[in-house]
Write a protein that holds these residues in place. Sequence first.
Motif, mmCIF file in Angstrom:
data_model
loop_
_atom_site.group_PDB
_atom_site.id
_atom_site.type_symbol
_atom_site.label_atom_id
_atom_site.label_comp_id
_atom_site.label_asym_id
_atom_site.label_seq_id
_atom_site.Cartn_x
_atom_site.Cartn_y
_atom_site.Cartn_z
ATOM 1 N N LEU A 133 0.533 -1.159 -0.009
ATOM 2 C CA LEU A 133 0.290 0.196 0.229
ATOM 3 C C LEU A 133 0.987 1.139 -0.080
ATOM 4 C CD1 LEU A 133 -2.767 -0.650 2.927
ATOM 5 C CD2 LEU A 133 -2.678 -1.000 0.215
ATOM 6 N N SER A 134 0.127 2.356 -0.575
ATOM 7 C CA SER A 134 1.453 3.782 -0.269
ATOM 8 C C SER A 134 0.159 4.675 -0.694
ATOM 9 C CB SER A 134 1.289 4.088 -1.939
ATOM 10 O OG SER A 134 2.260 5.895 -1.827
ATOM 11 N N ILE A 135 -0.205 5.040 1.502
ATOM 12 C CA ILE A 135 -1.050 6.120 2.016
ATOM 13 C C ILE A 135 -0.850 7.665 2.018
ATOM 14 C CG2 ILE A 135 -2.118 5.781 3.840
ATOM 15 C CD1 ILE A 135 -1.205 3.394 4.662
ATOM 16 N N GLY A 136 -1.407 8.364 1.488
ATOM 17 C CA GLY A 136 -1.400 9.284 1.068
ATOM 18 C C GLY A 136 -1.668 10.362 1.750
ATOM 19 N N VAL A 137 -0.781 10.449 3.459
ATOM 20 C CA VAL A 137 -1.164 10.694 4.409
ATOM 21 C C VAL A 137 -0.673 12.705 4.338
ATOM 22 C CG1 VAL A 137 0.016 11.533 6.612
ATOM 23 C CG2 VAL A 137 -0.525 9.357 5.800
ATOM 24 N N GLN A 138 0.798 12.770 3.444
ATOM 25 C CA GLN A 138 0.550 14.672 3.226
ATOM 26 C C GLN A 138 1.282 15.339 4.484
ATOM 27 O OE1 GLN A 138 1.528 13.724 0.393
ATOM 28 N NE2 GLN A 138 -0.645 12.894 -0.622
ATOM 29 N N MET A 177 4.579 15.095 2.527
ATOM 30 C CA MET A 177 5.047 17.294 1.779
ATOM 31 C C MET A 177 5.725 16.935 3.080
ATOM 32 S SD MET A 177 2.118 17.441 -1.005
ATOM 33 C CE MET A 177 1.592 18.165 0.526
ATOM 34 N N HIS A 178 6.519 18.138 3.122
ATOM 35 C CA HIS A 178 7.209 19.078 3.560
ATOM 36 C C HIS A 178 7.311 20.309 2.612
ATOM 37 C CE1 HIS A 178 11.763 19.405 1.417
ATOM 38 N NE2 HIS A 178 10.965 17.929 1.311
ATOM 39 N N GLY A 179 7.520 21.410 3.246
ATOM 40 C CA GLY A 179 7.983 23.336 2.744
ATOM 41 C C GLY A 179 5.941 23.190 2.859
ATOM 42 N N LEU A 180 5.530 23.370 3.829
ATOM 43 C CA LEU A 180 3.834 23.383 3.678
ATOM 44 C C LEU A 180 3.301 25.588 4.026
ATOM 45 C CD1 LEU A 180 2.523 19.743 5.127
ATOM 46 C CD2 LEU A 180 3.425 20.615 2.824
ATOM 47 N N PRO A 181 2.423 25.630 4.089
ATOM 48 C CA PRO A 181 2.377 26.678 4.273
ATOM 49 C C PRO A 181 2.926 27.180 5.287
ATOM 50 C CG PRO A 181 0.498 26.046 2.679
ATOM 51 C CD PRO A 181 1.104 25.185 3.055
ATOM 52 N N GLU A 182 3.417 28.029 6.240
ATOM 53 C CA GLU A 182 3.797 28.951 7.341
ATOM 54 C C GLU A 182 5.031 27.325 7.943
ATOM 55 O OE1 GLU A 182 1.809 32.690 7.852
ATOM 56 O OE2 GLU A 182 0.259 30.468 8.027
ATOM 57 N N GLN A 183 4.965 26.355 7.241
ATOM 58 C CA GLN A 183 5.406 25.259 7.867
ATOM 59 C C GLN A 183 6.620 25.708 8.203
ATOM 60 O OE1 GLN A 183 6.741 21.678 6.382
ATOM 61 N NE2 GLN A 183 5.444 20.508 7.839
#
Length: 395
Positions: A133-138, A177-183
């Motif tokens: 499985l590839s689970i899209g957590v983000q 993902m990284h580099g998210l809004p204001e992260q």
Amino acid sequence: MSSVPVLASPVLPPLSLYIHIPWCVQKCPYCDFNSHGLDRLAGQAMPEQAYVQALLADLDQDLHWVQDRPLQSIFFGGGTPSLFSPEAIAEILRGVEARIPFVEQIEITLEANPGTVEQARFEGYRQAGVNRLSIGVQSFDPAQLKRLGRIHNNQDAIRAAESARQAGFNRFNLDLMHGLPEQTEAQALADLQQAIDLQPDHLSWYQLTLEPNTPFYQAPPPLPDDDALWQIQQAGQALIARAGYQQYEVSAYALNGSQARHNLNYWQFGDYLGIGAGAHGKLTAISESGALEIIRTTKHRHPKQYLPAVQYRNALTQVEPDELALEFFMNVLRLRQGVPEALYKQRTGQDLDQVAPILTRLQQLGLLQTGTGQLCTTEEGFIYLNAVLEAFLEA
């Protein structure tokens, strides 16, 4: 391009199959994939059974490309393939195997979103033949999930990983993902640590980018600046390495032996059939003159055009000889260890001497390794991969 390619199986690369399921519950504002929200069906049911039959008819039209090769891997991508029932996935896999043999221990991956699945469905996928499985957590941050338009919460994501293991999936990937809004760096590392704590055998960790034709591109959210992104990247990779994951590709990390075989075939310039709305394929042929050809296929993009199509292919394009070097290196140099030098001729039909001046220049700049028998970047070249690839574009 010759009108009727003559295929020769002794020189053909390994073969994989990509199956595109184009629906999702709702379209995320950063997503530029070929996906269509169920909210746009205007109350109509998702045409699951009709799509299953269309996929198999689509595959029938591409069987001449197989040339006695077994499938090494299958990947259900989307969209959200986990919107399809286990029974539908099982029917697709039975239909594929009836047409193309599978290698022993074939890798069969299905993308799943935490907001659309639960343990009983995971068990059904496992029984259908899916083994990864590839689970899209983000993200595990509730505020970020909301900004990203995700329909699950952080507890859904945790439960999805736990349910996958309980259903018998020893192999599963978590997509982050990284580099998210204001992260901040601390928030990015907290996401990573939570993922690591769930003990997947594979992590995909990549930077959010603003793609054209998405709401985020039209109205960009406030993203971290370049210095902050670099700090997040460096700190995150160090955390992943301490946890025992090895980076084997630009955004892919695996415990020993757990690399995604399907994606490795892409990056090693292998062949793959693509079926489903908007699916792409890459296939190798031998022309009537004996020259090796690389063919790209695409299918009708929108389900409304794809489902009733008599011919599912709407494009068949040969990669021009002067484009092959860029196509090849754009894939293989994403791999941390690169590939053997001999693979260039095996996959493109061209002599490596044809790109020797480019390779020499990149080696002199300290961007490509020398004397290893591998086509592989240096540490600096891996960081500045786009600059490396521009050398092939300019040639």
